[in-house]
Design a protein around this motif. Sequence first.
Motif, PDB file in Angstrom:
ATOM      1  N   HIS A 112      11.069  53.574 138.090  1.00  0.00           N
ATOM      2  CA  HIS A 112      11.042  53.490 139.548  1.00  0.00           C
ATOM      3  C   HIS A 112       9.996  52.459 139.969  1.00  0.00           C
ATOM      4  N   LYS A 113      10.350  51.613 140.918  1.00  0.00           N
ATOM      5  CA  LYS A 113       9.424  50.601 141.421  1.00  0.00           C
ATOM      6  C   LYS A 113       8.503  51.233 142.454  1.00  0.00           C
ATOM      7  N   PRO A 114       7.191  51.140 142.263  1.00  0.00           N
ATOM      8  CA  PRO A 114       6.283  51.635 143.307  1.00  0.00           C
ATOM      9  C   PRO A 114       6.528  50.909 144.622  1.00  0.00           C
ATOM     10  N   ALA A 115       6.381  51.620 145.721  1.00  0.00           N
ATOM     11  CA  ALA A 115       6.617  51.018 147.030  1.00  0.00           C
ATOM     12  C   ALA A 115       5.664  49.860 147.299  1.00  0.00           C
ATOM     13  N   GLU A 116       4.454  49.917 146.704  1.00  0.00           N
ATOM     14  CA  GLU A 116       3.457  48.868 146.930  1.00  0.00           C
ATOM     15  C   GLU A 116       3.766  47.592 146.161  1.00  0.00           C
ATOM     16  N   LEU A 117       4.753  47.631 145.283  1.00  0.00           N
ATOM     17  CA  LEU A 117       5.076  46.504 144.404  1.00  0.00           C
ATOM     18  C   LEU A 117       6.314  45.789 144.926  1.00  0.00           C
ATOM     19  N   SER A 118       6.242  44.470 145.099  1.00  0.00           N
ATOM     20  CA  SER A 118       7.406  43.716 145.554  1.00  0.00           C
ATOM     21  C   SER A 118       8.439  43.634 144.439  1.00  0.00           C
ATOM     22  N   HIS A 119       9.687  43.387 144.819  1.00  0.00           N
ATOM     23  CA  HIS A 119      10.725  43.200 143.808  1.00  0.00           C
ATOM     24  C   HIS A 119      10.402  41.995 142.928  1.00  0.00           C
ATOM     25  N   ALA A 120       9.864  40.945 143.520  1.00  0.00           N
ATOM     26  CA  ALA A 120       9.536  39.748 142.742  1.00  0.00           C
ATOM     27  C   ALA A 120       8.496  40.064 141.676  1.00  0.00           C
ATOM     28  N   ASP A 121       7.417  40.745 142.058  1.00  0.00           N
ATOM     29  CA  ASP A 121       6.392  41.101 141.088  1.00  0.00           C
ATOM     30  C   ASP A 121       6.947  42.032 140.011  1.00  0.00           C
ATOM     31  N   ALA A 122       7.736  43.022 140.434  1.00  0.00           N
ATOM     32  CA  ALA A 122       8.286  43.986 139.474  1.00  0.00           C
ATOM     33  C   ALA A 122       9.192  43.302 138.453  1.00  0.00           C
ATOM     34  N   ALA A 123       9.912  42.280 138.882  1.00  0.00           N
ATOM     35  CA  ALA A 123      10.854  41.601 137.982  1.00  0.00           C
ATOM     36  C   ALA A 123      10.160  40.810 136.888  1.00  0.00           C
ATOM     37  N   THR A 124       8.869  40.555 137.040  1.00  0.00           N
ATOM     38  CA  THR A 124       8.140  39.790 136.012  1.00  0.00           C
ATOM     39  C   THR A 124       7.580  40.676 134.898  1.00  0.00           C
ATOM     40  N   LEU A 125       7.673  41.995 135.040  1.00  0.00           N
ATOM     41  CA  LEU A 125       6.914  42.888 134.161  1.00  0.00           C
ATOM     42  C   LEU A 125       7.614  43.300 132.862  1.00  0.00           C
ATOM     43  N   PRO A 126       8.930  43.522 132.828  1.00  0.00           N
ATOM     44  CA  PRO A 126       9.526  44.091 131.610  1.00  0.00           C
ATOM     45  C   PRO A 126       9.413  43.234 130.365  1.00  0.00           C
ATOM     46  N   VAL A 127       9.327  41.914 130.470  1.00  0.00           N
ATOM     47  CA  VAL A 127       9.234  41.069 129.276  1.00  0.00           C
ATOM     48  C   VAL A 127       7.784  40.688 129.003  1.00  0.00           C
ATOM     49  N   ALA A 128       7.205  39.809 129.813  1.00  0.00           N
ATOM     50  CA  ALA A 128       5.873  39.269 129.514  1.00  0.00           C
ATOM     51  C   ALA A 128       4.788  40.337 129.573  1.00  0.00           C
ATOM     52  N   ALA A 129       4.700  41.047 130.676  1.00  0.00           N
ATOM     53  CA  ALA A 129       3.617  42.024 130.829  1.00  0.00           C
ATOM     54  C   ALA A 129       3.757  43.175 129.843  1.00  0.00           C
ATOM     55  N   ALA A 130       4.975  43.649 129.638  1.00  0.00           N
ATOM     56  CA  ALA A 130       5.172  44.755 128.699  1.00  0.00           C
ATOM     57  C   ALA A 130       4.876  44.324 127.270  1.00  0.00           C
ATOM     58  N   THR A 131       5.262  43.100 126.898  1.00  0.00           N
ATOM     59  CA  THR A 131       4.933  42.589 125.568  1.00  0.00           C
ATOM     60  C   THR A 131       3.420  42.479 125.404  1.00  0.00           C
ATOM     61  N   ALA A 132       2.754  41.980 126.434  1.00  0.00           N
ATOM     62  CA  ALA A 132       1.296  41.866 126.397  1.00  0.00           C
ATOM     63  C   ALA A 132       0.655  43.243 126.226  1.00  0.00           C
ATOM     64  N   TYR A 133       1.110  44.200 127.000  1.00  0.00           N
ATOM     65  CA  TYR A 133       0.556  45.549 126.937  1.00  0.00           C
ATOM     66  C   TYR A 133       0.772  46.171 125.556  1.00  0.00           C
ATOM     67  N   ASP A 134       1.989  46.050 125.030  1.00  0.00           N
ATOM     68  CA  ASP A 134       2.281  46.620 123.710  1.00  0.00           C
ATOM     69  C   ASP A 134       1.347  46.044 122.649  1.00  0.00           C
ATOM     70  N   GLY A 135       1.118  44.726 122.711  1.00  0.00           N
ATOM     71  CA  GLY A 135       0.272  44.092 121.709  1.00  0.00           C
ATOM     72  C   GLY A 135      -1.185  44.502 121.804  1.00  0.00           C
ATOM     73  N   VAL A 136      -1.713  44.543 123.014  1.00  0.00           N
ATOM     74  CA  VAL A 136      -3.113  44.924 123.197  1.00  0.00           C
ATOM     75  C   VAL A 136      -3.330  46.366 122.741  1.00  0.00           C
ATOM     76  N   ARG A 137      -2.406  47.259 123.076  1.00  0.00           N
ATOM     77  CA  ARG A 137      -2.531  48.651 122.657  1.00  0.00           C
ATOM     78  C   ARG A 137      -2.373  48.794 121.142  1.00  0.00           C
ATOM     79  N   GLN A 138      -1.509  47.981 120.557  1.00  0.00           N
ATOM     80  CA  GLN A 138      -1.309  48.033 119.106  1.00  0.00           C
ATOM     81  C   GLN A 138      -2.589  47.669 118.357  1.00  0.00           C
ATOM     82  N   LEU A 139      -3.332  46.701 118.861  1.00  0.00           N
ATOM     83  CA  LEU A 139      -4.578  46.305 118.212  1.00  0.00           C
ATOM     84  C   LEU A 139      -5.624  47.418 118.264  1.00  0.00           C
ATOM     85  N   ASP A 140      -5.600  48.191 119.329  1.00  0.00           N
ATOM     86  CA  ASP A 140      -6.464  49.366 119.450  1.00  0.00           C
ATOM     87  C   ASP A 140      -7.940  49.023 119.205  1.00  0.00           C
ATOM     88  N   LEU A 141      -8.411  47.972 119.863  1.00  0.00           N
ATOM     89  CA  LEU A 141      -9.813  47.579 119.728  1.00  0.00           C
ATOM     90  C   LEU A 141     -10.690  48.463 120.606  1.00  0.00           C
TER      91      LEU A 141
END
Length: 305
Positions: A112-141
């Motif tokens: 679900h898209k938060p109401a505070e988040l625009s459709h444009a911003d939300a559309a950028t998240l599933p690939v780049a931001a999610a990949t970034a998040y997965d990698g940073v969490r995987q490193l577990d520094l």
Amino acid sequence: MPKAYVFTRYGGPETEAFVDVDRPSPGPGELLVAVRAAGVNPVDWKIRSGYRRPGDSGERVFPAVFGSEVSGVVAETGEGVEGFAVGDEVFGSTLTGGYAEYALLPVGIAAHKPAELSHADAATLPVAAATAYDGVRQLDLPEGATLLVTGAGGGVGAAAVQIARALGLKVVGVSSDTKKEFVESLGAVHVASGPGWAERARAAAPDGVYDLVGGEVLVEAAELLADRTKLITAGAPEEDVRRLGGARVIRARDAAVLEEVARLVVAGDLDPHITGTFPLDRAGDALRTVEEGHARGKTVIEVAG
């Protein structure tokens, strides 16, 4: 009939076209979404050129719709779908491409898209931001550790810098001098890419490396680490990084990650940095901006409701 921007065979821009397509029908566990915005990523033109992502199987059916991330409004739900209803604003990864008026999303990779988040911003998240998040969490520094990010000026790199900073890490970002100001604005210490970059970064004594470039850069980055298990890449094949003692980024591909990166945007810890928006009828121009390397930040296609 709904419009979509497709490639009709593997090749260059000459394979691209707008076509009329049938409105997709959602299968079990799927959402039909009226697209409001679609993210544009380098992998889009690479797939058109014949690149196969890890895990891709089977033959591609042409014409193939570009794109893999959208935000929009649920128009129809498939059998067995729970937690989503017609009219809900959602975002996620697509089954059928995103440069289109309609797209299919599996519910497991939709949120679900938060109401505070625009459709444009939300559309950028599933690939780049999610990949970034997965990698940073995987490193577990641990908090206070230093993360080195190669390709820090790109879409995944910029997100990785911000997410790491939000988790309390120090970040060294490697990019061209032309992106120095941008990388520093994200909260990273900038190191200029090019010959000798590893020596320039050595003084930072990184505890982990998130590589987004591959090739010789990956090899040089590995040499900066005492513990090679803290080397991950989204920019090189599995066999290349395994030889160096590291690993590929393991993608979670679930709604929980989408919800978390959306929360980071709403909280002000992650800025998608949209620098270009194009209407659907200029999808080719949007893709060319990314393919030719002119984009700094994210490029989005907006679809009229």
